[in-house]
Design a protein around this motif. Structure first.
Motif, PDB file in Angstrom:
ATOM      1  N   SER A  22       8.158   8.072  16.152  1.00 60.07           N
ATOM      2  CA  SER A  22       8.516   7.208  15.282  1.00 60.07           C
ATOM      3  C   SER A  22       7.761   6.703  14.137  1.00 60.07           C
ATOM      4  O   SER A  22       5.989   7.294  14.061  1.00 60.07           O
ATOM      5  N   ILE A  23       8.470   6.734  12.676  1.00 63.29           N
ATOM      6  CA  ILE A  23       6.740   6.465  11.780  1.00 63.29           C
ATOM      7  C   ILE A  23       7.590   6.421  10.636  1.00 63.29           C
ATOM      8  O   ILE A  23       8.862   5.510  10.326  1.00 63.29           O
ATOM      9  N   SER A  24       6.587   5.245   9.553  1.00 66.56           N
ATOM     10  CA  SER A  24       7.270   3.896   9.054  1.00 66.56           C
ATOM     11  C   SER A  24       6.518   4.639   7.371  1.00 66.56           C
ATOM     12  O   SER A  24       5.246   4.920   7.468  1.00 66.56           O
ATOM     13  N   VAL A  25       7.266   3.603   6.409  1.00 69.34           N
ATOM     14  CA  VAL A  25       6.560   3.908   5.029  1.00 69.34           C
ATOM     15  C   VAL A  25       5.168   2.819   5.196  1.00 69.34           C
ATOM     16  O   VAL A  25       6.237   1.394   5.298  1.00 69.34           O
ATOM     17  N   THR A  26       4.143   2.300   5.110  1.00 66.35           N
ATOM     18  CA  THR A  26       3.445   1.254   4.685  1.00 66.35           C
ATOM     19  C   THR A  26       3.421   0.842   3.155  1.00 66.35           C
ATOM     20  O   THR A  26       3.492  -0.671   3.222  1.00 66.35           O
ATOM     21  N   GLY A  81       6.204   6.993 -14.849  1.00 66.94           N
ATOM     22  CA  GLY A  81       7.064   7.172 -13.535  1.00 66.94           C
ATOM     23  C   GLY A  81       7.339   7.890 -13.909  1.00 66.94           C
ATOM     24  O   GLY A  81       8.889   7.767 -13.182  1.00 66.94           O
ATOM     25  N   ASN A  82       7.365   8.945 -13.477  1.00 62.30           N
ATOM     26  CA  ASN A  82       7.947  10.292 -13.097  1.00 62.30           C
ATOM     27  C   ASN A  82       7.284  10.928 -11.705  1.00 62.30           C
ATOM     28  O   ASN A  82       7.508  11.820 -11.776  1.00 62.30           O
ATOM     29  N   LEU A  83       6.271   9.773 -11.226  1.00 61.75           N
ATOM     30  CA  LEU A  83       6.148  10.449  -9.026  1.00 61.75           C
ATOM     31  C   LEU A  83       5.737   9.434  -8.603  1.00 61.75           C
ATOM     32  O   LEU A  83       5.833   8.443  -9.388  1.00 61.75           O
ATOM     33  N   ILE A  84       6.371   9.417  -7.277  1.00 58.73           N
ATOM     34  CA  ILE A  84       6.034   8.680  -6.765  1.00 58.73           C
ATOM     35  C   ILE A  84       5.001   8.884  -5.536  1.00 58.73           C
ATOM     36  O   ILE A  84       4.856  10.524  -5.183  1.00 58.73           O
ATOM     37  N   GLY A  85       4.394   8.099  -5.352  1.00 55.49           N
ATOM     38  CA  GLY A  85       4.022   8.175  -3.554  1.00 55.49           C
ATOM     39  C   GLY A  85       3.317   7.255  -2.989  1.00 55.49           C
ATOM     40  O   GLY A  85       4.774   6.219  -2.869  1.00 55.49           O
ATOM     41  N   VAL A  86       4.047   8.203  -2.059  1.00 55.94           N
ATOM     42  CA  VAL A  86       4.170   7.415  -0.303  1.00 55.94           C
ATOM     43  C   VAL A  86       3.389   8.038   0.350  1.00 55.94           C
ATOM     44  O   VAL A  86       2.728   8.399   0.996  1.00 55.94           O
ATOM     45  N   ALA A  87       2.598   6.305   1.325  1.00 57.69           N
ATOM     46  CA  ALA A  87       2.016   6.496   2.129  1.00 57.69           C
ATOM     47  C   ALA A  87       2.450   6.031   3.410  1.00 57.69           C
ATOM     48  O   ALA A  87       3.242   5.257   4.007  1.00 57.69           O
ATOM     49  N   PHE A  88       2.469   7.035   4.642  1.00 58.41           N
ATOM     50  CA  PHE A  88       2.770   6.476   5.816  1.00 58.41           C
ATOM     51  C   PHE A  88       2.373   5.408   6.840  1.00 58.41           C
ATOM     52  O   PHE A  88       0.600   5.820   6.994  1.00 58.41           O
ATOM     53  N   SER A  89       2.730   5.200   7.968  1.00 58.57           N
ATOM     54  CA  SER A  89       1.995   4.293   9.039  1.00 58.57           C
ATOM     55  C   SER A  89       0.655   5.898  10.009  1.00 58.57           C
ATOM     56  O   SER A  89       0.416   5.255  11.141  1.00 58.57           O
ATOM     57  N   LYS A  90       0.996   6.837   9.528  1.00 55.86           N
ATOM     58  CA  LYS A  90       0.751   8.033  10.563  1.00 55.86           C
ATOM     59  C   LYS A  90      -0.257   9.117   9.823  1.00 55.86           C
ATOM     60  O   LYS A  90       0.208   9.837   9.114  1.00 55.86           O
ATOM     61  N   SER A 111      18.504   8.836  -1.404  1.00 53.78           N
ATOM     62  CA  SER A 111      17.424   8.273  -0.018  1.00 53.78           C
ATOM     63  C   SER A 111      17.002   9.584   0.482  1.00 53.78           C
ATOM     64  O   SER A 111      18.149  10.480   0.742  1.00 53.78           O
ATOM     65  N   LYS A 112      15.974   9.348   0.777  1.00 59.44           N
ATOM     66  CA  LYS A 112      15.204  10.569   1.384  1.00 59.44           C
ATOM     67  C   LYS A 112      14.903  10.126   3.015  1.00 59.44           C
ATOM     68  O   LYS A 112      13.669   9.306   2.801  1.00 59.44           O
ATOM     69  N   PRO A 113      15.461  10.575   4.122  1.00 58.55           N
ATOM     70  CA  PRO A 113      14.598  10.103   5.218  1.00 58.55           C
ATOM     71  C   PRO A 113      13.123  11.043   5.289  1.00 58.55           C
ATOM     72  O   PRO A 113      12.941  12.247   4.898  1.00 58.55           O
ATOM     73  N   PHE A 114      12.162  10.428   6.338  1.00 54.30           N
ATOM     74  CA  PHE A 114      11.464  11.448   6.370  1.00 54.30           C
ATOM     75  C   PHE A 114      12.029  12.512   7.305  1.00 54.30           C
ATOM     76  O   PHE A 114      12.959  12.703   7.892  1.00 54.30           O
ATOM     77  N   GLY A 171      10.859   1.576   0.420  1.00 55.80           N
ATOM     78  CA  GLY A 171      10.370   2.211   1.845  1.00 55.80           C
ATOM     79  C   GLY A 171      10.585   1.473   2.786  1.00 55.80           C
ATOM     80  O   GLY A 171      10.938  -0.113   2.872  1.00 55.80           O
ATOM     81  N   THR A 172      10.686   2.208   3.985  1.00 53.40           N
ATOM     82  CA  THR A 172      11.726   1.191   4.881  1.00 53.40           C
ATOM     83  C   THR A 172      10.430   1.918   6.137  1.00 53.40           C
ATOM     84  O   THR A 172       9.988   2.576   6.483  1.00 53.40           O
ATOM     85  N   GLY A 173      10.833   1.182   6.902  1.00 54.79           N
ATOM     86  CA  GLY A 173      10.059   1.072   8.520  1.00 54.79           C
ATOM     87  C   GLY A 173      10.595   2.130   9.016  1.00 54.79           C
ATOM     88  O   GLY A 173       9.770   2.617  10.739  1.00 54.79           O
ATOM     89  N   THR A 174      11.485   3.462   8.773  1.00 56.87           N
ATOM     90  CA  THR A 174      12.164   4.417   9.308  1.00 56.87           C
ATOM     91  C   THR A 174      11.363   5.692   8.814  1.00 56.87           C
ATOM     92  O   THR A 174      11.612   6.544   9.273  1.00 56.87           O
ATOM     93  N   GLY A 175      10.428   5.447   7.622  1.00 54.40           N
ATOM     94  CA  GLY A 175       9.637   6.100   6.775  1.00 54.40           C
ATOM     95  C   GLY A 175      10.713   6.735   6.034  1.00 54.40           C
ATOM     96  O   GLY A 175      10.662   7.438   4.742  1.00 54.40           O
ATOM     97  N   GLU A 176      11.871   5.668   5.828  1.00 51.66           N
ATOM     98  CA  GLU A 176      12.996   6.617   4.324  1.00 51.66           C
ATOM     99  C   GLU A 176      12.842   5.967   2.766  1.00 51.66           C
ATOM    100  O   GLU A 176      11.829   5.289   2.964  1.00 51.66           O
ATOM    101  N   ILE A 177      12.568   6.923   1.594  1.00 53.53           N
ATOM    102  CA  ILE A 177      12.183   6.493   0.829  1.00 53.53           C
ATOM    103  C   ILE A 177      14.043   5.858   0.644  1.00 53.53           C
ATOM    104  O   ILE A 177      14.437   6.900   0.280  1.00 53.53           O
ATOM    105  N   THR A 178      13.888   5.341  -0.582  1.00 52.15           N
ATOM    106  CA  THR A 178      15.897   5.360  -1.286  1.00 52.15           C
ATOM    107  C   THR A 178      15.247   4.566  -3.137  1.00 52.15           C
ATOM    108  O   THR A 178      14.322   3.814  -3.063  1.00 52.15           O
TER     109      THR A 178
END
Length: 381
Positions: A115-119, A127-136, A91-94, A72-79
């Protein structure tokens, strides 16, 4: 609450209001480690360097595919990276679908600053699901199917403010998602987005969570930025414990791979970092590991592996400890270029270690077994 009738549960989750337990340090003799064999087992050889293109804020290896790394990245993208191929699989941008469907607080926050980032990124145990938390406010759940099928199926406005951590748990044998945030709350969600529980009681934003179980007892540790540690069962009765973390600021807890040992790492407001083994039955420090500098700017990150090793990122280095010895085992700068407080993540076998770099990427370190696993991709190609 029938599970809490046995002595094991009452010992684990007894009501405690002690605010000085961290001073009750138990001393254990430090055995002489087998240095040579320990050093050979550590992933210290730089195998490759990857350029993410933006600041890497969180990483997690897949539970089964040992070379599959989620970033996860500071631009909200996950790869998704396949380290064996040295390549991005997907790669998936927010992308916000419909801002009008969210709260006025979230809309105002995005209007003020889009702007929003991945925390935090986290794989589910299977291993079949991904959880992503964001700064907002938001979390996302994505479904994964090998090798590169990743699609979002749920987005939840989980908290008011930043979402600081996300993890999966199995309360009542049901896969759920646990989150914490700046609104001082811990929330538990099912996979449809229905809120199962809200844990209230912290007086400061909640920095991290650590779901775990002892025998059949499921619980969650939470750590707030005022240094308070609380523990919750999956009910609405409230916190079962109230401890003080060393440093009284931002901390993270992790269990060893077999779930038998609990470690806590973090940094105080004045920059003093710590790494301790925690007695989870008594709320006391079992041992304190040494080797940190003074006056860090930021919060030190750590990870564990093989029920044997601890690693923390500090001073542009990766520092290693044997769990049974308080003295630092060794350190490496990974040939240079690491962040001042690099984020670290071992793969599940402990033969690869990802560490973040200053140039918006990460390095992969490996031991002999890890190098062989990466070499197998090259020979296959």
């Amino acid at each position: 609450m029938t599970g809490c009738q046995n002595a094991r549960c009452s010992q684990l989750m007894k009501h405690t209001q002690s605010r000085t337990r961290q001073a009750d340090v138990l001393t254990y003799p430090a055995p002489i480690p087998q240095i040579a064999s320990s050093l050979d087992a550590l992933p210290r050889t730089v195998a490759c360097s990857m350029n993410q293109g933006s600041n890497v804020t969180s990483m997690d290896f897949h539970s089964s595919y040992q070379t599959l790394l989620l970033v996860g990245t500071g631009t909200g993208e996950i790869t998704l990276w396949e380290i064996g191929l040295r390549d991005k699989l997907v790669s998936k941008p927010f992308k916000l679908q419909n801002i009008a469907s969210y709260s006025s607080q979230f809309q105002a926050a995005m209007v003020k600053d889009s702007s929003i980032s991945v925390t935090k990124v986290s794989w589910s145990p299977e291993g079949n699901l991904i959880g992503v938390a964001f700064s907002k406010h938001l979390i996302q759940l994505h479904a994964y199917q090998a090798p590169d099928d990743l699609h979002q199926f749920l987005e939840i406005e989980a908290h008011v403010g930043g979402v600081n951590d996300i993890a999966f748990s199995h309360p009542k044998k049901r896969l759920s998602v646990v989150t914490c945030g700046d609104d001082k709350l811990i929330q538990v969600w099912d996979l449809t987005g229905y809120k199962l529980y809200t844990f209230e009681g912290h007086e400061a934003p909640v920095y991290s969570i650590c779901p775990h179980h002892k025998e059949h007892i499921q619980f969650v540790y939470s750590l707030a930025i005022d240094g308070k540690i609380k523990a919750w069962l999956y009910d609405n009765i409230g916190s079962r414990v109230d401890y003080d973390a060393p440093g009284n600021w931002c901390s993270t807890m992790l269990y060893s791979s077999d779930g038998s040992r609990l470690f806590c790492c973090g940094t105080s407001r004045v920059g003093d970092s710590f790494l301790v083994e925690w007695n989870d039955l008594e709320g006391a420090i079992k041992r304190t590991y040494v080797g940190f500098q003074k006056n860090s700017f930021g919060v030190v990150q750590f990870d564990t592996t093989q029920n044997h090793f601890l690693a923390a990122g500090e001073e542009n280095q990766i520092k290693f400890w044997d769990m049974d010895n308080v003295n630092m085992l060794t350190s490496t700068d990974a040939e240079g270029g690491l962040q001042s407080l690099p984020r670290l993540r071992f793969n599940k076998e402990g033969n690869l270690l990802a560490a973040t770099t200053r140039d918006n990427g990460f390095k992969i370190l490996a031991n002999a077994a890890g190098l062989r696993s990466l070499g197998a991709f090259e020979s296959r190609d």
